[in-house]
Write an enzyme that holds these catalytic residues in place. Structure first.
Site, short mmCIF file in Angstrom:
data_model
loop_
_atom_site.label_atom_id
_atom_site.label_comp_id
_atom_site.label_asym_id
_atom_site.label_seq_id
_atom_site.Cartn_x
_atom_site.Cartn_y
_atom_site.Cartn_z
N GLY A 33 1.26 -1.08 0.08
CA GLY A 33 -0.19 0.06 -0.06
C GLY A 33 0.67 1.07 0.45
O GLY A 33 2.10 1.43 0.66
N ARG B 148 1.25 -4.85 -4.93
CA ARG B 148 0.55 -6.35 -4.69
C ARG B 148 1.56 -7.63 -4.60
O ARG B 148 0.62 -8.70 -5.06
CB ARG B 148 -0.44 -6.15 -3.68
CG ARG B 148 -0.46 -5.25 -2.59
CD ARG B 148 -1.83 -5.39 -1.84
NE ARG B 148 -2.48 -4.47 -1.31
CZ ARG B 148 -1.65 -3.83 -0.07
NH1 ARG B 148 -1.31 -4.77 0.55
NH2 ARG B 148 -2.19 -2.69 0.94
N ASP C 150 5.42 -6.16 5.84
CA ASP C 150 5.87 -7.30 5.55
C ASP C 150 5.58 -8.10 4.79
O ASP C 150 6.79 -8.71 4.63
CB ASP C 150 4.37 -7.50 7.07
CG ASP C 150 3.23 -7.91 6.76
OD1 ASP C 150 3.08 -6.50 5.92
OD2 ASP C 150 2.80 -7.91 8.10
N THR D 172 4.63 1.60 6.54
CA THR D 172 2.81 0.78 6.38
C THR D 172 2.66 1.64 7.90
O THR D 172 2.79 2.06 8.63
CB THR D 172 2.73 -0.30 7.53
OG1 THR D 172 1.43 -0.83 7.60
CG2 THR D 172 3.99 -0.65 8.47
N ASP E 56 0.13 0.98 9.27
CA ASP E 56 -0.54 0.46 9.81
C ASP E 56 0.36 0.24 11.41
O ASP E 56 0.07 -0.25 12.48
CB ASP E 56 -0.69 -1.37 10.25
CG ASP E 56 -1.69 -1.23 8.70
OD1 ASP E 56 -2.81 -0.43 8.38
OD2 ASP E 56 -1.91 -2.09 7.63
N ASP F 131 3.11 -1.91 12.26
CA ASP F 131 3.01 -2.97 13.31
C ASP F 131 3.88 -3.99 12.91
O ASP F 131 4.11 -5.41 12.65
CB ASP F 131 1.28 -4.03 12.23
CG ASP F 131 1.62 -3.97 11.10
OD1 ASP F 131 2.32 -2.78 10.44
OD2 ASP F 131 0.64 -4.91 10.35
N ARG G 182 -5.97 -3.40 9.81
CA ARG G 182 -5.73 -5.35 9.12
C ARG G 182 -5.97 -5.32 10.68
O ARG G 182 -6.45 -5.59 11.58
CB ARG G 182 -4.50 -5.55 8.49
CG ARG G 182 -4.48 -5.13 7.41
CD ARG G 182 -3.47 -5.88 6.25
NE ARG G 182 -4.40 -7.04 6.49
CZ ARG G 182 -5.06 -7.62 5.57
NH1 ARG G 182 -5.58 -6.66 4.52
NH2 ARG G 182 -5.80 -8.63 6.01
#
Length: 343
Positions: free
Chosen positions: A10, A71, A102, A125, A127, A129, A171
């Protein structure tokens, strides 16, 4: 030295700052940089552009990535791995800086361990994460976008005496939901790391009403699990090349539950890709630049199989495999701090 760069997964505010940092370091050392277009797809096809400081100096304020993204998972097709190795040879690459989350870094790690390709990772990211780094660039811009959106939504929620449920990305990690909820003073938030407690949420919202607050804000992470609905809420059952389902829709479910149980008009808003877009914050421009500079230096030192990471205020090199071994979940301490506002 000739260094390739790619951005995968992304898009994310701050990507261009990383590219700019790497290119400047390599140019200062007398080397050359090229950009592989559209993530691992460009590494497979060899589609690329030349990157120079003159070209990359003005891009620090731009969102997204000038290299494009995708992706693409080359490990789904062994012939594509061979094509990547061939691309390295055809372009005369001495190193590759892979900028991604990741999935992108997971591919980079396997290419290093299984094929011996000279790769360096850079964590990206919204996120937040990725393990082995305290923060990823893109996260700060994202939570500021969410915070501003909630600030705007609050005025209409208060005007109409409604409850608004705001669904955010993340996510299977709750960093975006937690940070944006705290920053915006939301009444309640739901994250993947904790079991959803519908009764507690309703009790909190009702208590606020009883105290005279005539509206409510609930922030819900897209990856939060509703036990009554069998787990994650997904848009459909299709998966991407890395096996991920398309999460989304939990905001609508939560809004219906609130309205049915409380009898108060409740609406849901899904912020979606708005959270990824636009101009990067000052923090993400600085972090992206610093990570790019250090990635460039790792390439010059031929210190491959590493990822640049933020530890405290310093940028350090960590083993790439450690960065993709496990997801970095929201830490328990945040729940303890947020719990003060549920009383």
């Amino acid at each position: 030295m000739k260094v390739g760069l790619l951005t995968g997964g992304g898009d994310c505010p701050g990507l261009n700052a990383v590219i700019r940092g790497v290119v400047k370091v390599i140019d200062n050392a007398g080397g050359k940089s090229i950009g592989l277009l559209e993530g691992w797809r460009g590494a497979i096809t060899g589609n690329h552009i030349e990157l120079t400081p003159k070209f990359t100096d003005p891009i620090i304020d731009k969102g997204g990535t000038i290299l494009g993204s995708s992706r693409t998972n080359p490990f789904k097709n062994p012939t594509e791995i061979d094509q990547i190795v061939e691309t390295f040879g055809n372009l005369g690459l001495d190193a590759l800086v892979a900028i991604g989350g990741d999935d992108t870094l997971g591919v980079a790690s396997k290419l290093y361990s299984e094929k011996g390709l000279p790769v360096i990772g850079c964590p990206k990211t919204i996120d937040n994460d990725l393990s082995a780094t305290d923060q990823t660039f893109g996260f700060d811009t994202c939570i500021n976008i969410v915070m501003e959106a909630i600030d705007r939504l609050r005025t209409t929620a208060e005007s109409h005496r409604r409850i608004l449920v705001v669904e955010v990305m993340g996510r299977h990690a709750g960093w975006i939901a937690c940070y944006s909820a705290i920053a915006s003073g939301a009444d309640y938030f739901m994250v993947p790391e904790r079991e959803v407690n519908i009764k507690e949420m309703i009790d909190v919202l009702q208590k606020r009403r009883d105290e005279g607050k005539n509206y409510g804000i609930v922030v819900v992470s897209e990856g939060a699990k509703l036990n009554t609905d069998g787990g994650f809420v997904t848009k459909d059952q299709e998966v991407d090349e890395f096996g991920h389902v398309k999460l989304g829709g939990i905001g609508d479910h939560v809004a219906k539950v609130i309205e049915n149980r409380m009898g108060i008009e409740t609406r849901s808003v899904t912020l979606g890709h708005l959270q990824r877009g636009g101009t990067p914050s000052a923090f993400d421009r600085v972090l992206g630049t610093r990570l790019g500079v250090h990635a460039g230096h790792l390439a010059l030192k031929k210190d491959f199989g590493k990822m640049v990471a933020m530890r405290g205020t310093q940028i350090v090199a960590v083993e790439l495999k450690d960065a993709v071994d496990q997801m970095r979940e929201l830490e328990d301490s945040f729940f303890d701090e947020a719990a003060e506002f549920l009383k």
